[in-house]
Design an enzyme around this catalytic site. Structure first.
Site, mmCIF file in Angstrom:
data_model
loop_
_atom_site.group_PDB
_atom_site.id
_atom_site.type_symbol
_atom_site.label_atom_id
_atom_site.label_comp_id
_atom_site.label_asym_id
_atom_site.label_seq_id
_atom_site.Cartn_x
_atom_site.Cartn_y
_atom_site.Cartn_z
ATOM 1 N N GLY B 325 53.469 -83.383 -13.751
ATOM 2 C CA GLY B 325 52.975 -82.586 -12.621
ATOM 3 C C GLY B 325 52.416 -83.497 -11.531
ATOM 4 C CB SER B 326 49.912 -82.839 -8.913
ATOM 5 O OG SER B 326 50.627 -81.713 -8.454
#
Lengths: 380, 629
Positions: B325-326
């Site tokens: 993810g981020s």
């Protein structure tokens, strides 16, 4: 009254007809020797050994009464069955003492590798008989393939002793079938030089840090344990140390029956099975061991004589190979117990306690008798 | 047919028979010579040895090494207890004997089952245990009636114990009885002699990977025996050499703080000391109690562990893989700077989406973040910035930059059972898939990969170690849980992994820019709420790993089944200027990273920086000097 006296006699003659008198004498001597030794090494097993001998002799008689060509015609089905059973062992086999050898078939457990000891030479003898007169290089390749398949399956169980015996039985057939010397000699020379140099320079080669290039470290350790048993004094090394002490302390005339200290102080491992020879050597000395060697020599001589006189190629090959299988059992076992060969699980033929090996060996004798009888029947 | 085989062939056969006969005769003659050598030439020697041969060798098992954490707290140790053992070769009727024993000491069906299994696997004439951990009363009862049970004996044995129970069980692992597979492995290593007398071996975790250190060397007792073979007295002893102890980099208190912070949630946490690569905590929840395994786990216990939908035996920290993810964005930002595709100050507009191939890749914030530079892109976690960057770098550019950080490759940690993960690239896709249409790499896939979604699949350990490398100026260590192997007898300490594995060539200004942005994440950005009021400086990054593709629908956590909710990530380090800890937290199905993973990270950092016992350098330095000499 007359009929009563007459009939048992006829029955006896019928029963004895398939049996070869010379082989029976030799076998009787060996089995008698076995009883004497079991009485000393493990008397509580006497009863079951008597049962084993009964079963084995019955099996031998059965095989001896079948003409050899009939037996040879069973070669292919027996071989296929054996291979299938070995595959089944690999897939569903029971683990016992760290190896997968047994197959549970409901009523009993069977050890298919044992069947292979008979089926293997039978198969190859039958094959070469089919190809008689036009045996070429291709046939030796086919034979090698037929040999490699079951041997490979036994090796992975793992059972070094049995795979050695199965392999030997096949190799002997191939040898008698006329494998060219130019193929045999180089292999033999390489083997002898290799083993010889390892034995001769073992001390230097086994130093830690010496890299053997072709072998990994653990493989090197195995070989080194064979050369110097003291590196594993609790395991295989212990067996060999104790069995050489037993043999050596026996001297020329031995310590006397039931008087072996090694045997009776429980220093000898497996003293009624694979190491029974050490009991013999301790209690009966060099005389006892030479007598045993002599009986084995007579067995081998009779076997080779039967091979020479056999009527067909298949019978000849089979008789020769069976004889050499007996020899292999005897040589490997005595060599191992006296410390000149590595420890592989091979029993002393006709002497070691245990039913399975005895039945197999007696089947082999039965085959020899069948060959001998088929020849006399044919010439008569 | 055969009867008329040419005389030549028959003659050849006869020659071979003669050769075979001579060969066999020669071999038997060789044996006769050997017998003569043993029985005549060396007879006196062997006779003496036989008379002296009242000595049996008995193996003496070594004590297994202990495992302690970085502060000396014991994590695995031994205690002594009695077992009841049967020597099968000395017992006529095993079933009757066991039944009779059952009247004196409690023997349940489980004990019988285990006995049968051990019996089938035993190779020698050694005792097979039927009951372990006898009470004093049971020992007394048996001893009083021992005469009834030839071949049965009470033995004092050492047992393994894990005093911290379920804490760090995935790291420490457990030992179990040696089975047939283990025997093969031992034989494969040529270690049979050393395991003579050993009953247990490391099965999982450090107990397995450091088996060679922990086990020790088996010794031998020379024992004089009587005519019955029973030991009369010990003559000499080759003592066993105790196994080496392991001193870990792990802080068990920190580990417990982390495990507690997870509560009932499933997930993983890996905390690493960046300057050494030492693992401070390695958490996988739920955990299990390794003490259950030592003597063979019972069927109900095994079923409970093995069939639980939460998979407690799974080591999520090193074996489960998730898209980052981020948390991938700081690494992507660095890739942009190092490749020259971006500068620190360069700004770009974010309309709230990125168009590629006729498809709108959406930002989380409707309408976008306005003008965004590298700093802001990390602090507010702007997707659009990274969609564009991924497109500019290309998938091969991304993969080439990320590989040296250890993404998609085993780190080589000393805990066994690590997964490789996936660092996606066209070449990987080619290997992974069979059908040509699946093997093709699509440009849109690059865009997802750029924000840490798509095919990316990394272990929490990989992410933690990549972060540790980033905050350690590119010096990468092979992560390790064991700091020292300690010789119990001499106290000599051998250090594990003292040198960096590799050093990445990264521009310090670029690293500083990324770290400044990560600090602002915890000050004003997505991590600010979790790190409000912290007494130290820190850097971090939230992340959310998609579990379920919504195909364009808006994500509303409440509407999705719990197991389909997104995984929550947080990576963090502290203190900001000279980090002593770098960690990655993953909460399975935890939703947004800021909500569930960041608070766990906060608790762990708080404990480590504010409460943890510090290493006492004074105690360690003399050792270090001694080793240097």
């Amino acid at each position: 009254m007359i009929e009563f006296r007459f009939h048992p006699l006829r029955l006896l003659t019928a029963l004895l007809r398939p049996l070869d008198p010379a082989l029976m004498l030799i076998l009787g001597a060996l089995l008698g020797y076995a009883f004497v030794l079991i009485a000393s090494a493990s008397p509580e097993r006497m009863d079951s050994q008597i049962v084993h001998v009964g079963v084995a002799l019955a099996a031998m008689w059965l095989v001896a009464s079948v003409p050899i060509q009939r037996l040879l015609s069973l070669a292919l089905p027996l071989y296929v069955l054996g291979v299938l059973l070995l595959v089944a062992v690999e897939l569903f086999g029971e683990v016992s003492k760290g190896a997968q050898r047994w197959l549970d078939v409901g009523v009993t457990r069977i050890q298919p590798s044992e069947l292979m000891k008979i089926a293997m030479p039978l198969m190859l003898a039958w094959y070469f008989q089919q190809r008689e007169g036009r045996i070429g290089v291709a046939d030796f390749l086919v034979a090698a393939g037929l040999l490699a398949l079951p041997v490979g399956l036994v090796v992975v169980q793992p059972d070094l002793g049995t795979s050695l015996l199965v392999a030997a039985s096949g190799v002997y057939v191939i040898f008698f079938a006329g494998l060219p010397w130019k193929l045999i000699v180089p292999v033999a020379v390489v083997g002898i030089v290799g083993i010889g140099s390892i034995v001769a320079f073992g001390d230097t080669l086994c130093q830690p840090g010496v890299d053997w290039q072709v072998l990994r470290e653990y493989q090197k350790n195995r070989v080194c344990t064979l050369l110097d048993p003291t590196t594993d004094p609790l395991g295989k090394g212990f067996h060999i140390i104790q069995s050489t002490i037993a043999i050596g302390s026996g001297g020329v005339f031995g310590k006397g029956w039931l008087s072996g200290t090694q045997t009776h102080l429980a220093f000898l491992p497996e003293r009624h099975t694979d190491f029974v020879f050490a009991v013999l050597a301790e209690e009966f000395g060099l005389m006892g061991t030479l007598v045993l060697l002599l009986i084995y020599l007579l067995l081998l001589a009779r076997g080779l004589q039967i091979a020479m006189n056999a009527a067909t190629l298949g019978a000849r090959l089979l008789a020769g190979a069976m004889t050499m299988v007996f020899f292999t059992y005897a040589f490997v076992n005595m060599g191992m117990v006296s410390g000149i060969l590595p420890v592989v699980g091979v029993p002393l033929p006709f002497i070691s306690y245990g039913g399975t090996a005895l039945v197999t060996l007696c089947l082999g004798v039965g085959i020899l008798m069948s060959i001998q009888r088929s020849r006399t029947a044919g010439s008569a | 047919m055969t009867e008329f085989a040419p005389e030549q062939r028959a003659a050849r056969f006869r020659r071979r028979v003669v050769v075979a006969g001579l060969f066999m005769f020669a071999c038997l003659a060789l044996l006769a010579a050997r017998f003569h050598h043993l029985q005549v030439a060396r007879h006196e020697y062997y006779l003496t040895r036989a008379e002296d041969n009242r000595i049996a060798l008995m193996p003496v098992s070594p004590n297994r090494g202990a495992i302690v954490d970085r502060n000396g707290v014991p994590l695995a140790r031994n205690y002594s207890a009695y077992t009841l053992e049967i020597t099968p070769s000395a017992v006529a009727d095993l079933g009757a004997t066991i039944d009779a024993l059952g009247e004196i000491v409690a023997i349940d069906e489980r004990d019988r089952q285990r006995f049968r299994k051990l019996l089938a696997e035993s190779r020698n004439f050694e005792g097979v245990p039927i009951r372990s951990r006898l009470s004093d009363e049971e020992v007394a009862r048996f001893v009083a009636q021992r005469y009834r049970f030839p071949g049965v004996d009470v033995q004092a044995r050492l047992f393994r114990e894990y005093p911290e129970g379920a804490s760090a069980s995935h790291v420490i692992g457990y030992i179990g009885r040696i089975n047939t597979r283990d025997v093969e492995a031992i034989e494969g290593r040529g270690e049979e002699a050393n395991y003579r007398g050993s009953s247990h071996i490391g099965k999982a975790g450090l107990e397995r990977s450091y088996e060679a250190e922990l086990h020790g060397r088996t010794g031998y007792d020379e024992v004089e025996v009587n005519a019955g073979g029973g030991a009369v007295r010990a003559l000499s002893r080759t003592p066993a050499v105790q196994g080496n102890d392991l001193e870990l980099t792990l802080d068990i208190e920190l580990q417990k703080v982390a495990e507690k912070a997870f509560g009932e949630r499933r997930g993983a946490l890996v905390a690493i000391e960046p300057s050494t690569g030492g693992v401070l905590a390695l958490v996988s929840t739920p955990t299990f109690d390794p003490n259950l395994f030592v003597d063979g786990i019972s069927v109900p216990d095994w079923k409970a562990l093995n069939e639980s939908p939460d998979h407690p035996l799974l080591n999520r920290a090193i074996y489960s893989t998730y898209p980052p993810g981020s948390t991938y964005k700081p690494f992507m930002a660095l890739a942009g700077l190092e490749s020259g595709k971006r500068t620190i100050t360069q700004r770009m507009p974010d309309p709230g989406y990125f168009m590629f191939g006729g498809h709108r890749f959406m930002d989380d914030k409707v309408g976008g973040h306005g003008m965004v530079d590298l700093h802001k892109s990390i602090v507010v976690s702007c997707n659009t910035y990274y969609y564009q960057l991924a497109n500019d770098l290309g998938i091969d550019g991304i993969a080439a930059f990320m590989a040296p950080f250890g993404f998609g490759a085993r780190t080589g940690i000393d805990v066994p059972g690590e997964a490789e993960g996936v660092l996606p690239s066209p070449a990987w896709k080619q290997r992974r898939f069979r059908k040509p249409e699946q093997q093709r790499w699509y440009g849109g896939e690059t865009i997802s990969v750029g924000i840490g979604q798509g095919y990316n699949a990394f272990t929490p350990l990989q992410l933690a170690n990549a972060l540790a490398t980033l905050v350690n100026d590119g010096k990468m260590f092979r992560p390790h849980v064991v700091r020292y192997v300690v010789d119990a007898a001499t106290g000599a300490r051998r250090m594990i992994e003292p040198e960096p594995m590799r050093v990445l060539d990264l521009d310090p200004r670029h690293l500083a820019a990324v770290r400044a942005a990560m600090e602002d994440v915890n000050r004003t950005g997505t991590g600010a709420r979790a790190f409000r009021g912290a007494d130290y400086t820190s850097g971090g990054k939230t992340g959310t790993a998609q579990v379920f593709s919504l195909r364009g629908q808006r994500y509303v956590a409440g509407r999705l089944a719990e197991r389909l909710r997104d995984h929550s990530w947080f990576i963090a380090y502290a203190p900001a200027d000279a980090p002593s800890i770098a960690l990655a937290v993953l909460v399975e199905n935890g939703g947004f990273g800021s909500a569930s993973a960041a608070p766990i990270a906060r608790q762990v950092l708080d404990y480590h920086l504010l409460h943890a016992r510090r290493d006492e350098p004074a105690a360690e330095d003399p050792e270090a000097v001694a080793e240097g000499e």
